[in-house]
Design a protein around this motif. Structure first.
Motif, short mmCIF file in Angstrom:
data_model
loop_
_atom_site.label_atom_id
_atom_site.label_comp_id
_atom_site.label_asym_id
_atom_site.label_seq_id
_atom_site.Cartn_x
_atom_site.Cartn_y
_atom_site.Cartn_z
N VAL A 1 0.85 -1.19 0.00
CA VAL A 1 0.00 0.00 0.00
C VAL A 1 0.89 1.24 0.00
CG1 VAL A 1 -1.77 1.28 1.26
CG2 VAL A 1 -1.84 -1.23 1.20
N VAL A 2 0.60 2.16 -0.90
CA VAL A 2 1.42 3.36 -1.05
C VAL A 2 0.57 4.61 -0.88
CG1 VAL A 2 3.10 2.25 -2.58
CG2 VAL A 2 1.10 3.39 -3.57
N LEU A 3 1.24 5.71 -0.58
CA LEU A 3 0.61 7.02 -0.54
C LEU A 3 0.87 7.68 -1.88
CD1 LEU A 3 -0.76 9.40 0.95
CD2 LEU A 3 1.52 10.06 1.74
N ILE A 4 -0.17 8.20 -2.50
CA ILE A 4 -0.07 8.89 -3.79
C ILE A 4 -0.31 10.36 -3.55
CG2 ILE A 4 -1.05 9.13 -6.10
CD1 ILE A 4 -2.06 6.17 -5.72
N VAL A 5 0.63 11.20 -3.98
CA VAL A 5 0.44 12.64 -3.92
C VAL A 5 0.29 13.12 -5.35
CG1 VAL A 5 1.40 14.87 -3.22
CG2 VAL A 5 1.79 12.84 -1.80
N THR A 6 -0.87 13.67 -5.64
CA THR A 6 -1.18 14.17 -6.98
C THR A 6 -0.60 15.57 -7.12
OG1 THR A 6 -3.19 12.85 -7.03
CG2 THR A 6 -3.04 14.67 -8.60
N LEU A 7 0.20 15.76 -8.18
CA LEU A 7 0.89 17.03 -8.41
C LEU A 7 0.33 17.74 -9.64
CD1 LEU A 7 4.48 15.56 -7.96
CD2 LEU A 7 3.10 16.71 -6.21
N ASP A 8 0.30 19.07 -9.59
CA ASP A 8 -0.10 19.83 -10.77
C ASP A 8 1.10 20.02 -11.69
OD1 ASP A 8 1.43 21.95 -9.74
OD2 ASP A 8 -0.31 23.14 -9.13
N ALA A 9 0.92 20.76 -12.77
CA ALA A 9 1.99 20.95 -13.75
C ALA A 9 3.20 21.67 -13.17
CB ALA A 9 1.45 21.73 -14.95
N ASN A 10 3.03 22.41 -12.07
CA ASN A 10 4.14 23.11 -11.42
C ASN A 10 4.81 22.28 -10.34
OD1 ASN A 10 3.68 25.48 -12.94
ND2 ASN A 10 2.06 26.08 -11.51
N GLY A 11 4.30 21.07 -10.12
CA GLY A 11 4.86 20.20 -9.09
C GLY A 11 4.30 20.45 -7.70
N ASP A 12 3.22 21.24 -7.62
CA ASP A 12 2.58 21.49 -6.33
C ASP A 12 1.54 20.41 -6.05
OD1 ASP A 12 3.99 23.91 -5.92
OD2 ASP A 12 2.55 24.99 -7.18
N ALA A 13 1.40 20.07 -4.78
CA ALA A 13 0.45 19.02 -4.37
C ALA A 13 -0.98 19.51 -4.53
CB ALA A 13 0.72 18.61 -2.95
N LEU A 14 -1.80 18.68 -5.16
CA LEU A 14 -3.22 18.95 -5.33
C LEU A 14 -4.07 18.11 -4.38
CD1 LEU A 14 -3.62 18.92 -9.22
CD2 LEU A 14 -3.65 20.91 -7.72
N ALA A 15 -3.69 16.86 -4.23
CA ALA A 15 -4.49 15.91 -3.45
C ALA A 15 -3.60 14.75 -3.06
CB ALA A 15 -5.67 15.41 -4.28
N SER A 16 -4.11 13.91 -2.21
CA SER A 16 -3.39 12.68 -1.87
C SER A 16 -4.40 11.59 -1.55
CB SER A 16 -2.46 12.90 -0.67
OG SER A 16 -3.21 13.19 0.49
N GLY A 17 -3.93 10.37 -1.63
CA GLY A 17 -4.76 9.22 -1.34
C GLY A 17 -3.89 7.98 -1.35
N SER A 18 -4.53 6.86 -1.15
CA SER A 18 -3.77 5.61 -1.13
C SER A 18 -3.95 4.84 -2.42
CB SER A 18 -4.21 4.74 0.06
OG SER A 18 -5.57 4.37 -0.11
N GLY A 19 -3.05 3.91 -2.63
CA GLY A 19 -3.12 3.01 -3.77
C GLY A 19 -2.50 1.69 -3.37
N THR A 20 -2.72 0.68 -4.19
CA THR A 20 -2.18 -0.65 -3.92
C THR A 20 -1.39 -1.11 -5.13
OG1 THR A 20 -4.07 -1.17 -2.52
CG2 THR A 20 -2.75 -3.02 -3.28
N ILE A 21 -0.14 -1.51 -4.89
CA ILE A 21 0.68 -2.06 -5.96
C ILE A 21 0.16 -3.45 -6.28
CG2 ILE A 21 3.01 -2.74 -6.67
CD1 ILE A 21 4.07 -0.74 -4.56
N ILE A 22 -0.14 -3.70 -7.56
CA ILE A 22 -0.73 -4.98 -7.94
C ILE A 22 0.17 -5.84 -8.82
CG2 ILE A 22 -3.11 -4.21 -7.64
CD1 ILE A 22 -2.48 -4.46 -11.07
N THR A 23 1.35 -5.32 -9.17
CA THR A 23 2.34 -6.12 -9.90
C THR A 23 3.72 -5.77 -9.37
OG1 THR A 23 2.79 -4.50 -11.65
CG2 THR A 23 0.96 -6.05 -12.05
N PRO A 24 4.68 -6.68 -9.47
CA PRO A 24 6.03 -6.37 -9.00
C PRO A 24 6.70 -5.28 -9.85
CG PRO A 24 6.00 -8.51 -10.07
CD PRO A 24 4.57 -8.05 -9.97
N THR A 25 6.12 -4.98 -11.02
CA THR A 25 6.67 -3.96 -11.91
C THR A 25 6.08 -2.57 -11.66
OG1 THR A 25 5.08 -4.55 -13.61
CG2 THR A 25 7.25 -5.63 -13.71
#
Length: 146
Positions: free
Chosen positions: A38-62
């Motif tokens: 389980v990872v934390l995802i930080v959504t960035l805008d075109a300037n690299g500023d944080a817009l939002a965050s949430g969780s995600g799950t890695i589903i492949t080793p790649t």
């Protein structure tokens, strides 16, 4: 007498489910393995500023990651933070690109494609902890762990 009978019937109906649930738990090692995917995802805008965050799950080793559409909406890039030691904050490990953003279902898929410094990486070289998808659809009555 009716109240006593109703209590006995309720116990008879509930008790098997409690016993069954206790026998179908995940081991500590399995919980640790799953939680490391389980990872934390930080959504960035075109300037690299944080817009939002949430969780995600890695589903492949790649590095394919399942998350929700609302986590990635409006994002130009996605920072992926992985869990550190217990009690420690998550650390920036990768960046990812959106490969699927479903328009009618709150679902999205990301692919890790850069390291923490933004350098391109070959996803095939990653060996990340992941949660494998079920080999068959669950049926009514199956235990599902979330």
């Amino acid at each position: 007498m009716k109240r006593y009978l109703l209590v006995l019937i309720a116990i008879a109906l509930i008790l098997p489910g409690v016993v069954l649930a206790q026998g179908e738990t995940l081991s500590r090692d399995e919980i640790t393995r799953l939680s490391s995917s389980v990872v934390l995802i930080v959504t960035l805008d075109a300037n690299g500023d944080a817009l939002a965050s949430g969780s995600g799950t890695i589903i492949t080793p790649t590095g394919a990651i399942y998350t929700n559409r609302h986590v990635v909406e409006g994002g130009a890039d996605f920072a992926i933070l992985t869990p550190g030691s217990v009690g420690e904050p998550a650390e920036l490990a990768y960046f990812a690109s959106a490969t699927l953003v479903h328009q009618t279902v709150d679902f999205a898929e990301l692919q890790i494609d850069r390291d923490a410094n933004g350098r391109a990486i070959n996803p095939e070289s990653l060996q990340l902890p992941f949660v494998s998808l079920a080999s068959e659809l669950p049926q009514i009555g199956d235990r599902i762990f979330v």
